[in-house]
Design a protein around this motif. Structure first.
Motif, PDB file in Angstrom:
ATOM      1  N   GLN A  95       0.878  -1.366  -0.032  1.00  9.40           N
ATOM      2  CA  GLN A  95      -0.037   0.031   0.019  1.00  9.40           C
ATOM      3  C   GLN A  95       0.811   1.254  -0.159  1.00  9.40           C
ATOM      4  N   HIS A  96       1.978   1.190   0.786  1.00 11.98           N
ATOM      5  CA  HIS A  96       2.868   2.533   0.881  1.00 11.98           C
ATOM      6  C   HIS A  96       3.564   2.955  -0.279  1.00 11.98           C
ATOM      7  N   ARG A  97       4.187   1.785  -0.873  1.00 12.36           N
ATOM      8  CA  ARG A  97       4.854   1.827  -2.206  1.00 12.36           C
ATOM      9  C   ARG A  97       4.075   2.405  -3.257  1.00 12.36           C
ATOM     10  N   GLY A  98       2.979   2.113  -3.280  1.00 14.92           N
ATOM     11  CA  GLY A  98       1.934   2.608  -4.372  1.00 14.92           C
ATOM     12  C   GLY A  98       1.799   4.120  -4.173  1.00 14.92           C
ATOM     13  N   LYS A  99       1.668   4.600  -2.633  1.00 16.97           N
ATOM     14  CA  LYS A  99       1.707   5.984  -2.477  1.00 16.97           C
ATOM     15  C   LYS A  99       2.914   6.833  -2.798  1.00 16.97           C
ATOM     16  N   GLU A 100       3.803   6.064  -2.491  1.00 17.69           N
ATOM     17  CA  GLU A 100       5.245   6.546  -2.936  1.00 17.69           C
ATOM     18  C   GLU A 100       5.500   6.981  -4.293  1.00 17.69           C
ATOM     19  N   ALA A 101       4.972   5.890  -5.004  1.00 18.32           N
ATOM     20  CA  ALA A 101       5.058   6.124  -6.746  1.00 18.32           C
ATOM     21  C   ALA A 101       4.282   7.121  -7.195  1.00 18.32           C
ATOM     22  N   LYS A 102       3.022   7.157  -6.562  1.00 20.10           N
ATOM     23  CA  LYS A 102       1.913   8.538  -6.765  1.00 20.10           C
ATOM     24  C   LYS A 102       2.724   9.765  -6.551  1.00 20.10           C
ATOM     25  N   ALA A 103       3.333   9.888  -5.373  1.00 19.09           N
ATOM     26  CA  ALA A 103       3.788  11.151  -5.103  1.00 19.09           C
ATOM     27  C   ALA A 103       5.022  11.531  -5.933  1.00 19.09           C
ATOM     28  N   GLU A 104       6.010  10.700  -6.282  1.00 13.90           N
ATOM     29  CA  GLU A 104       6.911  10.731  -7.370  1.00 13.90           C
ATOM     30  C   GLU A 104       6.335  11.143  -8.610  1.00 13.90           C
ATOM     31  N   ALA A 105       5.451  10.689  -9.133  1.00 18.59           N
ATOM     32  CA  ALA A 105       4.687  11.046 -10.326  1.00 18.59           C
ATOM     33  C   ALA A 105       4.114  12.539 -10.255  1.00 18.59           C
ATOM     34  N   ILE A 106       3.626  12.764  -9.136  1.00 16.99           N
ATOM     35  CA  ILE A 106       3.024  14.223  -8.863  1.00 16.99           C
ATOM     36  C   ILE A 106       4.179  15.127  -8.990  1.00 16.99           C
ATOM     37  N   VAL A 107       5.262  14.817  -8.257  1.00 15.33           N
ATOM     38  CA  VAL A 107       6.443  15.791  -8.187  1.00 15.33           C
ATOM     39  C   VAL A 107       6.938  16.065  -9.864  1.00 15.33           C
ATOM     40  N   ALA A 108       7.053  14.787 -10.416  1.00 19.78           N
ATOM     41  CA  ALA A 108       7.520  14.647 -11.819  1.00 19.78           C
ATOM     42  C   ALA A 108       6.990  15.576 -12.959  1.00 19.78           C
ATOM     43  N   ARG A 109       5.252  15.494 -12.560  1.00 16.96           N
ATOM     44  CA  ARG A 109       4.385  15.964 -13.338  1.00 16.96           C
ATOM     45  C   ARG A 109       4.616  17.640 -13.220  1.00 16.96           C
ATOM     46  N   SER A 110       4.743  18.017 -11.828  1.00 19.77           N
ATOM     47  CA  SER A 110       5.026  19.283 -11.431  1.00 19.77           C
ATOM     48  C   SER A 110       6.031  20.038 -12.028  1.00 19.77           C
ATOM     49  N   ASN A 111       7.208  19.447 -11.977  1.00 21.11           N
ATOM     50  CA  ASN A 111       8.451  19.835 -12.544  1.00 21.11           C
ATOM     51  C   ASN A 111       8.466  20.191 -13.950  1.00 21.11           C
ATOM     52  N   LYS A 112       7.753  19.116 -14.698  1.00 19.00           N
ATOM     53  CA  LYS A 112       7.735  19.172 -16.070  1.00 19.00           C
ATOM     54  C   LYS A 112       6.744  20.500 -16.472  1.00 19.00           C
ATOM     55  N   ASN A 113       5.477  20.541 -15.754  1.00 19.65           N
ATOM     56  CA  ASN A 113       4.901  21.653 -15.902  1.00 19.65           C
ATOM     57  C   ASN A 113       5.548  23.232 -15.678  1.00 19.65           C
ATOM     58  N   ALA A 114       6.234  23.047 -14.757  1.00 21.79           N
ATOM     59  CA  ALA A 114       6.996  24.188 -14.363  1.00 21.79           C
ATOM     60  C   ALA A 114       8.085  24.736 -15.557  1.00 21.79           C
ATOM     61  N   ALA A 115       8.801  23.707 -15.983  1.00 21.06           N
ATOM     62  CA  ALA A 115       9.580  23.837 -17.254  1.00 21.06           C
ATOM     63  C   ALA A 115       8.929  24.091 -18.388  1.00 21.06           C
ATOM     64  N   ILE A 120       7.645  28.762 -21.880  1.00 20.08           N
ATOM     65  CA  ILE A 120       6.795  29.676 -22.814  1.00 20.08           C
ATOM     66  C   ILE A 120       6.913  31.072 -22.066  1.00 20.08           C
ATOM     67  N   MET A 121       7.258  31.400 -21.075  1.00 21.40           N
ATOM     68  CA  MET A 121       7.638  32.922 -20.542  1.00 21.40           C
ATOM     69  C   MET A 121       8.821  33.250 -21.072  1.00 21.40           C
ATOM     70  N   ALA A 122       9.884  32.320 -21.316  1.00 17.15           N
ATOM     71  CA  ALA A 122      11.129  32.982 -21.972  1.00 17.15           C
ATOM     72  C   ALA A 122      10.969  33.294 -23.385  1.00 17.15           C
ATOM     73  N   SER A 123      10.088  32.577 -24.029  1.00 20.31           N
ATOM     74  CA  SER A 123       9.823  32.796 -25.400  1.00 20.31           C
ATOM     75  C   SER A 123       8.785  33.885 -25.870  1.00 20.31           C
ATOM     76  N   SER A 124       8.067  34.340 -24.943  1.00 18.53           N
ATOM     77  CA  SER A 124       7.138  35.428 -25.087  1.00 18.53           C
ATOM     78  C   SER A 124       7.572  36.651 -25.140  1.00 18.53           C
ATOM     79  N   LYS A 125       6.854  37.576 -25.875  1.00 22.17           N
ATOM     80  CA  LYS A 125       7.331  38.957 -25.920  1.00 22.17           C
ATOM     81  C   LYS A 125       6.800  39.795 -24.723  1.00 22.17           C
TER      82      LYS A 125
END
Length: 145
Positions: A95-115, A120-125
């Motif tokens: 059960q806890h291994r599944g929660k850790e994997a979900k947490a890691e996926a959320i962090v990875a998705r957040s980092n990807k969205n931030a990038a 977008i901000m760097a390329s915008s006028k």
């Protein structure tokens, strides 16, 4: 058998635990019973024969694993046989291994969205300079002169 000729019960218990199917839910174990009485639902630990109000799988698992200070449930007072304890520990880890994997996926998705946002901000006028005086007022001021 050990060197002294006696049966090693620890290994026997582990092999028996391995032959029992892994738990997908704590109440799949025959030592934890859930039911309903006139007062409402309950669960019972057949290791210590205590009955608890409500049906809460997390509390039941913490009870048999004797995890203190969590879920507001008393630890089981009886010694849990190794064949059951191993199944409970495996379920908890699963059960806890599944929660850790979900947490890691959320962090990875957040980092990807931030990038992406940074890209977008760097390329915008840059925004056009905003005048402190609205253009219509500016025009009217010059007309009065």
């Amino acid at each position: 058998m050990s060197a002294a000729g006696s049966v090693d019960n620890g290994d026997a218990c582990l092999s028996t635990a391995a032959s029992m199917p892994p738990l997908k839910r704590i109440f799949d174990c025959e030592k934890l019973i859930r039911g309903v009485i006139t007062n409402g639902p309950y669960w019972e630990c057949k290791h210590c024969n205590n009955i608890y109000a409500g049906i809460n799988a997390t509390k039941a698992l913490c009870h048999v694993l004797k995890i203190k200070g969590t879920q507001n449930v008393a630890a089981c007072k009886e010694e849990i046989p190794l064949i059951y304890l191993q199944r409970y520990e495996d379920l908890y880890s699963w059960q806890h291994r599944g929660k850790e994997a979900k947490a890691e996926a959320i962090v990875a998705r957040s980092n990807k969205n931030a990038a992406r946002q940074d890209k977008i901000m760097a390329s915008s006028k840059p925004l056009a300079r905003i005048h402190s005086v609205p253009p219509l007022l500016h025009y009217l001021r010059h007309q009065e002169v």
